[in-house]
Design a protein around this motif. Structure first.
Motif, short mmCIF file in Angstrom:
data_model
loop_
_atom_site.label_atom_id
_atom_site.label_comp_id
_atom_site.label_asym_id
_atom_site.label_seq_id
_atom_site.Cartn_x
_atom_site.Cartn_y
_atom_site.Cartn_z
N THR A 145 39.85 51.19 53.03
CA THR A 145 39.44 50.41 54.17
C THR A 145 39.73 48.98 54.55
OG1 THR A 145 37.20 49.64 53.31
CG2 THR A 145 37.30 52.02 54.04
N ASP A 147 37.66 46.71 55.09
CA ASP A 147 36.41 45.98 54.48
C ASP A 147 36.83 45.60 53.23
OD1 ASP A 147 35.28 45.48 56.88
OD2 ASP A 147 33.74 47.12 56.53
N ASN A 148 37.21 46.88 52.36
CA ASN A 148 37.58 46.78 50.81
C ASN A 148 38.64 45.99 50.64
OD1 ASN A 148 35.55 48.60 50.39
ND2 ASN A 148 36.85 50.41 50.23
N ASN A 151 37.64 42.13 50.90
CA ASN A 151 36.69 42.01 49.73
C ASN A 151 37.68 41.30 48.69
OD1 ASN A 151 34.18 42.23 50.66
ND2 ASN A 151 34.31 44.46 50.04
N THR A 168 37.67 37.02 57.02
CA THR A 168 36.83 38.29 57.58
C THR A 168 37.77 39.28 58.07
OG1 THR A 168 36.63 36.86 59.57
CG2 THR A 168 34.77 37.00 57.82
#
Length: 394
Positions: A145, A147-148, A151, A168
């Motif tokens: 993803t 988001d991963n 990170n 972000t």
């Protein structure tokens, strides 16, 4: 036995930490050489080999990075390739999230829905033509993803010691919680060049064709024959202004990295970057002061299974000085502690060489233990305790 096992484990952990990418220092120096006037909200000019920041304006001011963000996206991808987690031949099917139509009025690779595309193509689409669609496709392939993947970007930012950077997005479109600084971007650039040389080669490519659409690299300095620029990345949004990270070398193999952010015009970011590069090349020299693997000194060590330890550096070290002043440098050696004591791990910093010019400290290079030294036996340690006790009396 347990105590010895713990000591050996601590040495192994320290050695593992040394295997991580070397952190770039990016330390400010001041030789009193006045830089040119630069029309940017913030800028940095840094020597790649020494890490010396030779000139700056608001270097730690937080800015919208725009597509400079893709440098960290590129780092995560390049490191995954280097580790064998993904491969250039991997084939990816373009989904709804990475379809080019999702990115109107922004840079893209022009991916079509359900199209088959390779990692190698997508990586070029990110680096050369700044494709926002390609960023999403690669993020999902690498990390499952976006988001991963983000990170991972922020973990690398923390590992590099970046104090004014937070991501972000994977592509750099403006977000109130996404920011970086000129200094931090210079550090990211240095890590790409040092840690991922195969990834960095792509930054010099002048164009990329996909779906029969040929797009140029937006870094116009790649075409400038008066200066040897071989990277890196442009960025622009209405809030960020025009940004450019550039890197160039000269005939003496000196490499510089410049970052300009918040420049008011498209062409201006190239003009200001070239101005800084030419000034720094004309004003400074960088040279190797210590050679990797070559001992600077042998020092006594106490409480260890050996009485001497070689001190030096595990990687070549450089310093930057005003042009023509190399011969005027003076150096002194200092240990961090009065006496070295075991255990020591190979690569552990134990002292420094400090360089002076005109009576002023201008640079320092950390010195490292060049081999592991474990704790000695009980009788040897008792003898060393007696020796140190006697020395302390005098």
């Amino acid at each position: 036995m347990l105590k010895n096992a713990l000591k050996k484990t601590s040495l192994a952990i320290f050695a593992g930490l040394l295997a991580l990418p070397l952190t770039v220092s990016a330390e400010d120096v001041n030789f009193g050489i006045v830089p040119p006037q630069v029309n940017a909200q913030t800028y940095v000019v840094m020597d790649y080999n020494s890490g010396a920041v030779l000139a700056s304006l608001n270097p730690d001011q937080r800015q919208y990075p725009a597509s400079l963000t893709k440098m960290m996206t590129s780092y995560v991808i390049g490191d995954a390739l280097k580790q064998g987690k993904i491969h250039n031949t991997d084939t990816i099917t373009v989904g709804e999230s990475s379809w080019g139509k999702n990115f109107p009025d922004s840079s893209k690779m022009f991916l079509n829905l359900n199209q088959q595309v390779t990692v190698e193509q997508l990586n070029r689409g990110i680096i050369i033509v700044s494709g926002n669609d390609a960023c999403v496709a690669m993020a999902e392939h690498v990390s499952g993803t976006t988001d991963n993947f983000i990170n991972s970007m922020n973990k690398y930012a923390e590992q590099f010691g970046l104090k004014n950077t937070h991501f972000t997005t994977v592509h750099g479109l403006d977000d109130a919680n996404q920011y970086s600084s000129a200094r931090d971007m210079a550090i990211i650039g240095a890590h790409i060049i040092r840690d991922l040389p195969e990834e960095y080669k792509i930054y010099a490519e002048k164009d990329f064709t996909f779906n029969k659409i040929k797009q140029p690299n937006r870094n116009g300095l790649l075409w400038d024959k008066t200066i040897n620029v071989d990277g890196m990345k442009t960025g622009h949004t209405s809030q960020a202004g025009y940004n450019l990270v550039a890197s160039a070398t000269n005939a003496d193999n000196m490499r510089l990295i410049t970052v300009v952010m918040g420049v008011p015009t498209y062409k201006g970011r190239e003009v200001e970057s070239k101005k800084l590069l030419q000034w720094a090349f004309n004003s400074f020299d960088t040279f190797k002061t210590l050679e990797a693997g070559k001992a600077v000194t042998n020092q006594d060590i106490y409480y260890g299974n050996q009485g001497k330890v070689q001190i030096g550096v595990l990687q070549d070290r450089f310093i930057t000085v005003p042009k023509g002043r190399n011969a005027d440098l003076k150096a002194r050696f200092e240990l961090d502690k009065k006496y070295l004591e075991a255990p020591l791990a190979k690569g552990q910093v134990v002292g420094k060489v400090i360089y002076q010019l005109d009576g002023k400290d201008v640079a320092k290079v950390d010195l490292q233990a060049m081999q592991d030294v474990e704790e000695g036996g009980i009788f040897g340690k008792a003898w060393d305790w007696l020796v140190l006790t006697i020395k302390s009396l005098f």
